[in-house]
Design a protein around this motif. Structure first.
Motif, mmCIF file in Angstrom:
data_model
loop_
_atom_site.group_PDB
_atom_site.id
_atom_site.type_symbol
_atom_site.label_atom_id
_atom_site.label_comp_id
_atom_site.label_asym_id
_atom_site.label_seq_id
_atom_site.Cartn_x
_atom_site.Cartn_y
_atom_site.Cartn_z
ATOM 1 N N LEU A 152 -6.385 -7.087 -3.007
ATOM 2 C CA LEU A 152 -5.733 -6.615 -4.243
ATOM 3 C C LEU A 152 -6.169 -7.490 -5.420
ATOM 4 O O LEU A 152 -6.531 -6.990 -6.490
ATOM 5 C CB LEU A 152 -4.210 -6.641 -4.058
ATOM 6 N N TRP B 132 -4.265 0.563 -8.669
ATOM 7 C CA TRP B 132 -3.530 1.368 -7.672
ATOM 8 C C TRP B 132 -4.447 2.442 -7.095
ATOM 9 O O TRP B 132 -4.313 2.804 -5.920
ATOM 10 C CB TRP B 132 -2.295 2.000 -8.328
ATOM 11 N N ARG C 50 -6.172 1.501 -3.724
ATOM 12 C CA ARG C 50 -5.461 1.247 -2.465
ATOM 13 C C ARG C 50 -6.011 2.163 -1.372
ATOM 14 O O ARG C 50 -6.569 3.220 -1.700
ATOM 15 C CB ARG C 50 -3.948 1.452 -2.673
ATOM 16 N N ASN D 107 0.812 -1.222 0.000
ATOM 17 C CA ASN D 107 0.000 0.000 0.000
ATOM 18 C C ASN D 107 0.846 1.272 0.000
ATOM 19 O O ASN D 107 0.377 2.323 -0.434
ATOM 20 C CB ASN D 107 -0.932 0.006 1.214
ATOM 21 N N PHE E 93 -5.230 -1.617 0.207
ATOM 22 C CA PHE E 93 -5.826 -2.950 0.183
ATOM 23 C C PHE E 93 -5.675 -3.561 1.570
ATOM 24 O O PHE E 93 -4.640 -3.407 2.214
ATOM 25 C CB PHE E 93 -5.120 -3.821 -0.869
#
Lengths: 174, 174
Positions: free
Chosen positions: B44, B33, B36, B7, B38
Motif C-alpha cells: 500500500l 484504492w 487494491r 483490502n 494490496f
C-alpha cells in the motif's frame, strides 16, 4: 478580484481561497500555483484542466472518490463542504420526497457498486428531476465512459466555483 | 487491522481512514484504492509512493503546499489536522522559547520566500533542535533539491501515519 490580484497571492492565500474548486482536492489548486501568472480566469481554469487530464486514470477516479453522494448522509449531518452543501441545497437535494430519497439512495449504491466511485454531476446545472434521470441512465454506462463523464462534471463544478470566488465580495476584500 | 481487512474496505471507508496519510491530500489515498488488493502494508505504501513519484513537479510542489508551517499560526489556533497537531506537539513545537519561536518564524518565511512551498520535515523523527538546524541548513539548498527532500519527508510522515492507523484500536474495531 481581477487576475492580477489572483497572481499576486502568496500560495497560502491562493490555496485557502481556491483550494476547494475541485472538491477536497487542494493538491490540484496548490499545484497550479506553480504555473502563475495567469493571463485570465480562463487560463487558471485551463491549468487546472491540464493538471487533471495529465493524471493517471486512478488519479481521476481518486478525484471522483473525494466527492460526497448527492442527497447522501453527509447532506443531512452537515458534514459536507460549504460549497457542496450550497450546491446540493440549490438543486433541491435536501427536500426530496420519501420515494425520491429512497430511489436516490438505491441508485447511488448501485452506481458505486458498479464503478467504485460516486455519481458526480454539476448540481447547479440540474434539478432533482434531471439528477435522478441522469443517475438512472448513467448507471448503465461503462466504467471508462463514466470516469470521463464524471471528470467532465467536475470541471463544470470547478468553473462555477471559480467564477463565484473571483466575483464574490469575500475575495474582493483581499 | 490486517491487510485483508484493508483490502475489503469500500472506498468511502478507505478514504475516511487513510485520507490524511499525505497531509490534506485525500486524492492520493482515493486514487490508490484502484490498485487494491494490496499484499501488505508495504505494498500500500509503495502504491502511494508510485502515485506521488509519477506526478509532475508542480504536483509534488502542490503536495508540499498542502502542509502547514511548523510552529506556525495554525498550531496555536487549533486549525491543524489532528495528525499534524499531534506530531508538532510531540516534537515540542508548542513549547518553543520566545527566541526559538522568532527564529522559526523568520526561517519559515525565508524558506517559503525562496522556494514557494513550506519547509516539510517528519516532526516525529526530530526534535526542536534538529528541526531548527535542518530548517536553517535547508534554506541554502536549490529548489529542485528541496522539492525532492520535502517529498522524501512526506513519505516518512506517510509511513508513520499508515503504521499508526493500521495498528490502532480505532481501525481494529472495523
Amino acid at each position: 478580484m481581477d487576475i492580477s490580484a489572483v497572481n499576486a497571492l502568496p500560495y497560502e492565500d491562493f490555496v485557502n481561497i481556491f483550494g476547494n474548486v475541485v472538491e477536497k482536492c487542494p493538491l490540484i489548486t496548490a499545484a497550479v500555483w506553480t504555473r502563475r501568472p495567469f493571463t485570465s480566469l480562463n487560463a487558471l481554469e485551463a491549468a487546472i484542466h491540464e493538471f487533471i487530464d495529465a493524471l493517471p486514470e486512478s488519479g481521476k477516479e481518486g478525484i471522483l472518490r473525494c466527492h460526497p453522494d448527492l442527497a447522501g448522509k453527509h447532506l443531512h449531518s452537515g458534514a459536507l463542504t460549504r460549497e457542496s452543501q450550497e450546491e446540493q441545497t440549490r438543486a433541491g437535494m435536501d427536500v426530496l420526497s420519501s420515494a425520491e430519497a429512497s430511489q436516490m439512495t438505491r441508485l447511488n449504491e448501485e452506481y458505486k457498486g458498479r464503478f467504485g466511485f460516486p455519481f458526480v454531476i454539476c448540481a447547479r446545472m440540474n434539478d432533482k428531476v434531471t439528477i435522478l434521470r441522469e443517475l438512472s441512465e448513467r448507471c448503465q454506462n461503462e466504467r471508462a465512459a463514466e470516469r470521463a463523464r464524471g471528470i467532465g462534471e467536475v470541471k463544470k463544478i470547478c468553473r462555477l466555483r471559480l467564477q463565484g470566488l473571483v466575483l464574490s465580495d469575500a475575495t474582493n476584500k483581499l
